[in-house]
Design an enzyme around this catalytic site. Structure first.
Site, PDB file in Angstrom:
ATOM      1  N   GLU A 343       0.796  -1.235   0.000  1.00 11.77           N
ATOM      2  CA  GLU A 343       0.000   0.000   0.000  1.00 11.77           C
ATOM      3  C   GLU A 343       0.829   1.285   0.000  1.00 11.77           C
ATOM      4  OE1 GLU A 343      -4.151  -1.517   1.971  1.00 11.77           O
ATOM      5  OE2 GLU A 343      -2.684  -0.646   3.343  1.00 11.77           O
ATOM      6  N   TRP A 409      -2.509 -11.513   0.305  1.00 12.51           N
ATOM      7  CA  TRP A 409      -3.657 -11.011   1.064  1.00 12.51           C
ATOM      8  C   TRP A 409      -4.781 -10.467   0.192  1.00 12.51           C
ATOM      9  CZ3 TRP A 409      -5.499  -5.880   1.443  1.00 12.51           C
ATOM     10  CH2 TRP A 409      -4.712  -4.906   0.805  1.00 12.51           C
ATOM     11  N   PHE A 435      -9.829 -11.144  10.128  1.00 15.95           N
ATOM     12  CA  PHE A 435     -10.691 -11.289  11.291  1.00 15.95           C
ATOM     13  C   PHE A 435     -11.133  -9.947  11.879  1.00 15.95           C
ATOM     14  CE2 PHE A 435      -9.581 -15.881  12.797  1.00 15.95           C
ATOM     15  CZ  PHE A 435      -9.902 -16.353  11.536  1.00 15.95           C
TER      16      PHE A 435
END
Length: 773
Positions: A343, A409, A435
């Site tokens: 990112e 991911w 989560f």
């Protein structure tokens, strides 16, 4: 002689009865093991642990592992087992079997002894944790339990993991958690045979590890201005001159203690030292690490895009990172160092003279290749110190470092590409492994990231993609669950997000594929929750929650309400109206039909006890139901709900703005005209709205109602305003506008959005129903 034989027979039966009462037998339903062993055979009878039971350990180095059982016994039973080296009856024996694989173990339990064989410390840890789960749940009690019967069912178990990497990630940067909670989490990882703790120590909002050469990393970077009263993504930019007070960090002694504690549990710890982005906490401490050298503050909340990142054009940046990594490697002896790589918004690199000069010298085509150069330099440094770099799947862009392992991911594709290139991969896709997502209805859940990851979805996770070749599959090391902590500020909330979902992950990456069975798992996890109660784990009961799916027939005005829970074969009971919901309430069997105003309450019950929250849904059949609606300004195509009748269909939205029940407008008022199709007596309008400030959704600042008998001439009859208020979570509010009772056929409702948001930019307006009374 006949009398003697008869007496002998009854005496034998009596002895057998005593033996059976002393060593009871168990059924398969009594075995609550998560994850499921590779193979298990249940035999009659059991082994009882008493004060006379001994641990038999020929190899002294295994003695420390007895604490897995002895610590429990000391608390719950008031005694612990002595350790001897010579074989004896009534014992738990730990014996090395060199023919077993490293993490494998076998367990043979008879009435006389327990034999645990393994070829490594890891195997013995997993075998002892299996023994722990075979013991009654009361063994987990922190206080002594009277008359505690410590029976282990007689079983034969042959067990080994399916994948070598079984990970759990905690983000301690966004919110800091002390070392005692980390140790508690490591205990629970070991309980579930998870073997890798991913320690996310660095991010924009906090630097959490002491680096002695650079003390400002923790003096400045570990603390931020306290804005905890605001939604994470609605927090404003901090002044670099304002001292931060919210945060914390681990000293190097803390880190050593955590790593040693993990090693004793058979868990490796992988530190994550983010780069080149997610490092505003480091730049706040040392501004020269960025391209601009400008002072910045540690942000208190969400940052996007992330433009304040390390400058690769300065050699001092790499000197800093090598110094930091040198101290980190001294604290973490394992093979892997996670270096982030995700990112990064590289706009500053595009205008930085130092970066542009480096790109020309190295022949780099763009800033994507510059980031690859950055990560390759770090990978080379780590490789020289016999370490392997792990990076998020963005490190694929511009070319992978030579020996890097990829953590995929953004889905499975990055992992697929990395295995195709011959790199090892850890799968942790957002779809199954994040989560921080909701696991139940936001109406009953603590605040979370706006996406859903229910327990069953976690259990569907498979780190291997079917389209992979045999060679590619060999590079899939396993999987990992990530718990990002933007919305998680307490230990109790952290536990809630982890459990029971972590049990699902543990099973699907340990147990063989043929053992993966959702229905079977649900029976075991429901019983495991009883053990979690004794362990004092604040687990979520979201899978018990009753969920409703409602549809309306606009021709008849009848609503059909279907009820279900995530767990199969649950007993759902319900009541209509204001009656009390009890275990004797009506049993739900078929969808409910509703054609008038009422409330539906429902919940799952087991053995007369309510499990989870009560679903409480009010259906209000107001005067405008299914009437024609026209709009002055069209609602957003992104949030249409069910179209032009959505605001008069009785069906209300939840706190989850993506649930399909909300109509949205951006930078525009909602001006809605309802035709009641005949003159009716009206005196109130209620507007249902949603606010979630972090997503840019705000309550309206002004509402007004106009009425008309002919559809042309309107008269304003009610108006209300609302000032902006800070709101850290999602909230639903019904704005009531009362007016003098009168006859009207048409009502025009104007709902004006917030004109100015705290962070600037447009405000979304979300409406789910306009009720006319």
């Amino acid at each position: 002689m006949k009398l003697i034989k008869t007496l002998f027979f009854f005496f034998s039966i009596a002895l057998l009865g005593c033996a059976e009462s002393k060593n009871p037998s168990f059924t398969e339903a009594d075995l609550v093991l998560i994850p499921q062993p590779k193979s298990l055979e249940l035999h009659s009878g059991s082994f009882e642990i008493t004060r006379e039971t001994r641990f038999v350990i020929a190899n002294g180095s295994l003695k420390e592992l007895t604490g897995i059982i002895n610590d429990l016994l000391s608390n719950s039973a008031g005694f612990s087992l002595d350790v001897v080296s010579e074989e004896t009856a009534n014992s738990i024996q730990l014996s090395i079997n060199s023919e077993l694989e490293e993490e494998a173990y076998t367990l043979e339990v008879t009435a006389e002894k327990v034999l645990l064989e393994a070829n490594s410390k890891l195997g013995f840890v997993y075998g002892l944790e299996t023994i722990r789960q075979l013991l009654p749940k009361e063994v987990e009690s922190k206080t002594q339990v009277s008359d505690l019967a410590l029976y282990i069912p007689n079983v034969s178990i042959n067990d080994a993991p399916q994948y070598s990497y079984r990970g759990s990630h905690l983000d301690v940067s966004r919110h800091f958690f002390g070392k005692e909670y980390i140790k508690k989490h490591l205990d629970r990882m070991a309980f579930l045979k998870l073997n890798t703790f991913h320690f996310h120590l660095v991010d924009d909002q906090g630097w959490r590890i002491e680096i002695k050469k650079y003390p400002k990393l923790t003096e400045v970077g570990a603390y931020r201005v306290d804005q905890e009263d605001k939604h994470w993504n609605a927090r404003t930019k901090n002044d670099p001159e304002e001292k931060g007070t919210y945060g914390g960090f681990y000293t190097q002694e803390d880190i050593k203690e955590i790593v040693a504690y993990a090693q004793a549990k058979g868990i490796r710890v992988i530190p994550e030292i983010e780069m080149p982005a997610h490092v505003m906490s480091a730049i706040a401490a040392y501004p020269w690490l960025s391209c601009t050298d400008e002072p910045i503050a540690v942000p208190s909340g969400g940052v996007w895009p992330i433009t304040d990142i390390y400058c690769p054009g300065k050699e001092t940046t790499f000197e800093f990172l090598e110094d930091v990594l040198t101290e980190v490697m001294a604290l973490f002896p394992g093979e892997y160092i996670h270096a982030g790589g995700d990112e990064a918004t590289r706009t500053n690199w595009e205008t930085c003279p130092s970066c542009q000069k480096l790109m020309r010298e190295e022949g780099l085509a763009d800033t994507g290749e510059l980031q690859s150069y950055f990560m390759k330099r770090i990978e080379k440094f780590l490789s020289e110190h016999n370490r392997t770099l792990i990076g998020w799947d963005e490190i694929l862009e511009g070319g992978l470092p030579q020996k890097a392992t990829v953590m995929s991911w953004r889905g499975f594709q990055g992992g697929w590409e990395a295995t195709k290139a011959g790199h090892d991969v850890i799968m942790t896709p957002v779809s199954h492994m994040y989560f921080d997502y909701y696991q139940g209805s936001p109406d009953h859940e603590p605040v979370a990231f706006n996406a859903f990851l229910p327990l069953e979805k976690v259990y569907e996770f498979n780190p291997v993609v079917d389209s992979m070749s045999v060679e590619q599959k060999k590079h899939v090391l396993g999987g990992q669950a990530n718990l990002w902590s933007e919305y998680i500020s307490t230990e109790a909330h952290s536990e809630y997000m982890l459990f029971p979902r972590l049990t699902a992950l543990a099973e699907v990456i340990w147990s063989p594929k043929e053992k993966i069975d959702w229905e079977n798992y649900t029976h075991r996890v429901r019983k495991m929750m009883q053990r979690f109660d004794v362990m004092e784990i604040n687990y979520a009961k979201s899978a018990f929650a009753v969920q409703q799916e409602s549809t309306i027939d606009l021709e008849t005005g009848e609503i059909t309400v279907a009820l279900h829970s995530e767990f199969p074969d649950t007993e759902i009971r319900y009541v209509l109206g204001e009656a009390e919901l009890t275990p004797e309430a009506a049993l739900y069997q078929t969808p409910l039909k509703i054609d008038s105003t009422t409330r539906v309450k429902a919940a799952v019950f087991e053995n007369g006890k309510q499990m989870g929250d009560t679903m409480n849904k009010f259906f209000d059949f107001h005067q405008a139901v299914a009437k024609p609606v026209t709009y002055k300004f069209e609602y957003s195509a992104s949030y249409p709900s069910t179209g032009e009748t959505a605001l008069v269909d009785v069906l209300r939205g939840s706190k989850y703005f993506k649930d399909g029940r909300w109509q949205g407008w951006i930078n525009n008022s909602a001006v809605v005209t309802i035709d009641l199709q005949e003159l009716k007596e009206v005196q109130q309008v209620v507007v249902g709205t949603l606010e979630e400030q972090g997503t840019g959704i705000y309550f309206p600042e002004e509402l007004k109602v106009e009425v008309s008998q002919d559809g042309t001439n309107f008269q304003q009859v009610a108006e209300t305003t609302r000032d902006y208020q800070t709101n850290p979570g999602a909230k639903i509010e019904n704005f009531k506008l009362d007016f003098k009772k009168q006859q009207a056929q048409y009502l025009r409702v104007t709902i004006k959005p917030l004109s100015e948001t705290p962070k600037g930019g447009g405000a979304w307006l979300f409406v789910d129903e306009i009720l006319v009374n």
